[in-house]
Design an enzyme around this catalytic site. Structure first.
Site, PDB file in Angstrom:
ATOM      1  N   THR A 211       0.973  -1.346  -0.084  1.00  7.71           N
ATOM      2  CA  THR A 211       0.229   0.013   0.335  1.00  7.71           C
ATOM      3  C   THR A 211       1.082   1.252   0.139  1.00  7.71           C
ATOM      4  O   THR A 211       2.307   1.311   0.251  1.00  7.71           O
ATOM      5  CB  THR A 211      -0.434   0.072   1.200  1.00  7.71           C
ATOM      6  N   GLY A 241      -9.579  -3.839   2.427  1.00  9.70           N
ATOM      7  CA  GLY A 241      -8.931  -3.161   3.036  1.00  9.70           C
ATOM      8  C   GLY A 241      -9.020  -2.161   4.042  1.00  9.70           C
ATOM      9  O   GLY A 241     -10.614  -1.311   4.422  1.00  9.70           O
ATOM     10  N   ASP A 242      -8.221  -1.851   4.778  1.00  9.45           N
ATOM     11  CA  ASP A 242      -8.488  -0.666   5.475  1.00  9.45           C
ATOM     12  C   ASP A 242      -8.772   1.227   5.134  1.00  9.45           C
ATOM     13  O   ASP A 242      -8.634   1.838   5.604  1.00  9.45           O
ATOM     14  CB  ASP A 242      -7.232  -0.464   6.903  1.00  9.45           C
ATOM     15  N   GLY A 263       0.035  -2.361   5.034  1.00  9.39           N
ATOM     16  CA  GLY A 263       0.037  -3.994   5.851  1.00  9.39           C
ATOM     17  C   GLY A 263      -1.298  -4.599   6.299  1.00  9.39           C
ATOM     18  O   GLY A 263      -2.037  -3.676   5.383  1.00  9.39           O
TER      19      GLY A 263
HETATM   20  N1  GLY Z   1      -3.575  -2.316   4.222  1.00  6.28           N
HETATM   21  C1  GLY Z   1      -3.879  -2.775   2.830  1.00  6.28           C
HETATM   22  C2  GLY Z   1      -5.548  -3.918   3.377  1.00  6.28           C
HETATM   23  O1  GLY Z   1      -4.865  -4.538   4.212  1.00  6.28           O
HETATM   24  O2  GLY Z   1      -5.957  -4.197   1.735  1.00  6.28           O
END
Ligand code: GLY
Length: 359
Positions: A211, A241-242, A263
């Protein structure tokens, strides 16, 4: 009645506010380790007087368009069906606005679309086919995001899957003479050299969650941030994701600072990492303390069991309004994994992240 603890919290918040006002803001851009060029571009724009959000988005566009960064945008590793799905968010400190897109396909620069959601709609988040429809309405063209490299890695992953008896339909039939996996790969990809095949094997065995997060502060003390990703390699289609979740992959509070993450997004979502870090800074913590606290919350979710925690990596980045900043990782890691990128006006450089645990 306010108890002692609440009094202390209010005092610390006030102190942080006074600190932010008392110290002259510095021009600063920080990002995940893959953002040296992004930080440089963003800093050039900040110095030229551009808006901080325009600057960070232009910075991460370089990485989104880079076919060799397999964690972001064009060339990002695809989902289990071989389709690249991207997530991105933006947050603009001065106007306190934000926007995001999730599971968007066929657009190389999802950070631009997240910014358009912020600027051109009354919404904050658009997802999937409708995010693509919105991007097309805004003049973007559909493009194939799968590069030859990422296709090779995806096929390698498919070939690596096995049933209980070791069989996989994606390989020579049972009547064929036995072959080593690398020779199967060589047959499929005769143009690929050994280094590329070894990389594809590594990606298949250890699906990455790369990312880029990028945060900027200008001389006026204005701040913005963006996070953009292709997410977890080989994910179930539709997994988000986040990165596009405001408060998890990205958060900016113009009065105190910004934070972001790269991550394993699932662990970050469970602690609302970026918002937690900014709140920690609002209550007087330094960026380092704020990030370490977030990492400890993740560790707590696993009862501090290092065996289970050892199965993933997660990194945080924090930039306080007074120019103090930090990168922090769950694990010390190796080489670039526990580093982050910084630009304070000259060339971009890597700095070591602090970390919670050593393997
Ligand atoms: N941090 C990126 C994801 O987990 O999609």
């Amino acid at each position: 009645m306010i108890n002692r603890r609440e009094l202390f919290g209010a005092g610390a918040a006030l102190a942080a506010g006074q600190l932010a006002r008392a110290q002259a803001p510095k021009e600063l851009v920080i990002s995940s380790a893959n953002g040296l060029a992004a930080c440089k571009k963003a800093m050039e724009m900040v110095k030229a007087g551009a808006d901080t959000l325009d600057a960070v988005v232009a910075g991460v566009n370089i990485v989104e368009l880079d076919p060799h960064d397999n964690s972001v945008g064009y060339g990002g590793l695809p989902n289990e069906e071989g389709v690249v799905e991207l997530d991105a968010s933006v947050m603009h400190g001065p106007t306190r606005r934000c926007g995001s897109v999730a599971s968007i396909r066929s657009i190389k620069t999802p950070s631009n679309i997240a910014k358009l959601v912020m600027e051109q709609t009354d919404h904050i988040m658009l997802v999937g086919d409708n995010a693509l429809r919105f991007a097309k309405a805004m003049g973007y063209k559909e493009e194939d995001l799968l590069t030859e490299e990422s296709r090779l890695a995806w096929m390698t992953w498919k070939l690596s899957l096995r049933d209980k008896s070791g069989h996989n339909n994606w390989g020579p039939g049972v009547d064929a003479p036995p072959k080593r996996r690398t020779s199967e790969l060589k047959q499929l990809f005769p143009h690929a050299d050994d280094k590329l095949l070894a990389w594809a094997m590594e990606m298949a065995m250890h699906p990455p969650t790369g990312t880029i997060n990028c945060l900027a502060l200008n001389a006026k003390g204005e701040m913005s941030g963006t996070t953009t990703t292709s997410g977890l390699a080989w994910k179930i289609p539709g997994r988000v994701g986040d990165s596009p979740i405001i408060g998890a992959g990205l958060y900016v509070d113009q009065d105190y600072g910004g934070a972001g993450s790269t991550g394993r997004g699932e662990e970050n979502i469970r602690i609302c990492g970026a918002h937690t870090i900014v709140e920690n800074m609002r209550h007087g913590m330094t960026p380092k303390e704020a990030c370490l606290d977030a990492l400890k919350r993740i560790s707590r979710n696993f009862d501090n069991d290092k065996t289970r925690l050892g199965q993933f990596d997660i990194n945080f980045y924090a930039l306080r309004k007074d120019g103090l900043y930090a990168g922090a990782s769950l694990w010390k890691g190796q080489e670039h994994r526990a580093r982050f990128a910084v630009n304070d006006g000259g060339e971009s450089r890597h700095e070591d992240s602090i970390y919670l645990y050593e393997r």
